[in-house]
Design an enzyme around this catalytic site. Sequence first.
Site, PDB file in Angstrom:
ATOM      1  N   SER A 138       0.857  -1.182   0.000  1.00  0.00           N
ATOM      2  CA  SER A 138       0.000   0.000   0.000  1.00  0.00           C
ATOM      3  C   SER A 138       0.896   1.236   0.000  1.00  0.00           C
ATOM      4  CB  SER A 138      -0.893   0.012   1.242  1.00  0.00           C
ATOM      5  OG  SER A 138      -1.724  -1.111   1.273  1.00  0.00           O
TER       6      SER A 138
ATOM      7  N   CYS B 100      -7.302  -1.386   7.369  1.00  0.00           N
ATOM      8  CA  CYS B 100      -6.085  -1.878   6.709  1.00  0.00           C
ATOM      9  C   CYS B 100      -5.248  -2.660   7.713  1.00  0.00           C
ATOM     10  CB  CYS B 100      -5.268  -0.724   6.133  1.00  0.00           C
ATOM     11  SG  CYS B 100      -3.852  -1.299   5.149  1.00  0.00           S
TER      12      CYS B 100
ATOM     13  N   ASP C  85      -8.412  -2.963   2.972  1.00  0.00           N
ATOM     14  CA  ASP C  85      -7.162  -3.295   2.292  1.00  0.00           C
ATOM     15  C   ASP C  85      -6.426  -4.206   3.266  1.00  0.00           C
ATOM     16  OD1 ASP C  85      -4.818  -3.458   0.905  1.00  0.00           O
ATOM     17  OD2 ASP C  85      -4.392  -1.315   0.871  1.00  0.00           O
TER      18      ASP C  85
ATOM     19  N   TRP D 242      -4.686  -8.273   4.364  1.00  0.00           N
ATOM     20  CA  TRP D 242      -3.892  -9.425   3.926  1.00  0.00           C
ATOM     21  C   TRP D 242      -3.927 -10.475   5.024  1.00  0.00           C
ATOM     22  CZ3 TRP D 242      -1.889  -4.561   4.896  1.00  0.00           C
ATOM     23  CH2 TRP D 242      -1.162  -4.414   6.081  1.00  0.00           C
TER      24      TRP D 242
END
Length: 655
Positions: A435, A607, A652, A654
């Site tokens: 990012s 995020c 966003d 992971w």
Amino acid sequence: MGCVFSLPRERRAAAERIMPTRETSFIEKMKKMNRNILVFYGSQTGTAEGFAHQLAKDAQRYGLKAMAADPEEHDMSDLLRLPEIDNSLAVFCMATYGEGDPTDNAQAFYDWLQVTGDRLEGLNFAVFGLGNKTYEHFNAMGKYVDKRLSELGARRIFDLGLGDDDGNLEEDFLSWKEEFWPAVCKFFGVEPTTQEGSIRQFELVVHTDINTNEVFTGEIGRLKSFQIQKPARHQKHEPSIFTSSCGQRTHKPFDSKNLFLSSVSVNRKLNKGGSRHYMHLELDISGSHIRYDSGDHVALYPTNDTFLVNRLGELLGVDLDTIISLNNLDEASNKKHPFPCPTSYRTALTHYLDISSPPRTNVLFELSQYASNPKDQETMRTMASSSSEGKDMYQNWILAARRHLLAVLEDLPSLKPPIDHLCELLPRLQARYYSISSSAKVHPNSVHVCGVVVEYTTSTGRTNKGVATNWLKNKEVTDNGHKHTVPMYVRKSQFRLPFRASNPVIMVSAGTGIAPFIGFIQERAWLKQQGKDVGETVLYYSCRHRNEDFLYQEELEAFERAGVLNELNVAFSRDQEHKVYVQHLLKKNKEHLWRLIHMDNAHIYICGDARNMAREVQKAFHEIAEEVGNLSHTQAVEYFKHLMKKGRYSQDVWS
């Protein structure tokens, strides 16, 4: 957000004409090469592509003839003509990227599927999806392709496979294809002619007299592209312009097939203490015409550790500087080489091949023939099998122990594969996506990146290092005039600030998840300087210790003092006896948050870690809606799903 929403009118029109015009379609190629099975892949990190090539190779073991294909390279409307080929079948290995999006190479195919009115009766198909259950839109692309093809009249000949990378993706694929091939044979009425031996896809050519100007030295696309940087020359079906979030049409000069070689202008340690190393890098994009928006991702192409490369050469007893080409034996394949050729073994192992990840089961199976010790050979073949014993052994000996290729070779000393076959089997080294932690409004000539260096000790006592983060850590800025470079391009994201600056924003992150929010806050500060009406800007952030890993502390506190950041709420999880995380701080401020969300049209951004943080944060928001908004649990869940669809709840994350 998700990949099932309708296209805007402009993209619908573009999708209808986006397919390439080529002299020879995949239909003509299949007829010419006597192929009846086509395996398409939507791949972002190379895993789906690897699975597609495995399926194409496996077909030979069943007396069938297949080829793998990139949908970006073909006119996918030719699926209408596939029934012209007897016993034809289209298989789709489709990965889902981000929050339910198609991969880059499947975007045009996805757009076409959404708008086409053509019927696909007579088309036989099967789909294997690759996803991660920690994400909201698990396997959205695989599910969409499977559902849409059926809606258009195509015939599903085998159940949709749903691979879960949060569990064991390799095992999911093995289990799926173990039942897939017998179903294919039964459907077409053919007898399986299983072959247990190795089937080579590429033949080795050693170059003893070649001009060095013809040899690839690490370039991903065009030869010498790093020495002579040129903007991308797009195909007719690939638009060379895109529209930024502010509606401005601009050029996209560099992409995944034509990288920009950026120099590192800043590389500083972010944390003040602790065992971890957090870093902030600034990549110079001056003169590149690269444009980006806050929230976009930058793709960086790392190189492997020199020690690992040299050690592989030693164990295999080869001259790594030998110049070679691996040429595809299959004339029908668009993939003429497994990586750019001609090149040296050293370059292939350094720039092109993934040597640090645990080897896949198909690689173990193929390499097992080169183990001179029957016990080693049996161990490898068992791990490559779909038996419960094999799955357990692979899980424990390979995955849990984090054995990479070098560790396998060291622990099975009788295993001495020829290096060319090894290079054929290893997956490609993939880009790492970060990012962007800057705003182009404030930093138009640089892209900022935040990361944590990965290094750990395995159960075998080895030290494993993250490929990209250790590579980046070593790109120190010096005073001697030498500048380290990083091959990169910018990938557009849906993680966007609201169109109206007056909308409040609520940002929630942990660790390096702070990265895009630094860009967001920079942009909100710039907008305020321009005299814009900027809504409340609220940040919830979690780290371990205030005095060790409070990333960007000085910048954030300065934004707070300046009134740009209206609230800076930081959870230091380990500075007290009981751990405190962002979700606890959210619950403390539940009345204010509900007012921002429900009354003031706030946009929420998450995020960080998908498995724990993002899930707990979403749960906290549900509880706030129940407690303050008086919604039932079901209503609260639906409320935030509605925000996601409207683009007011973005992640966003992971795993």
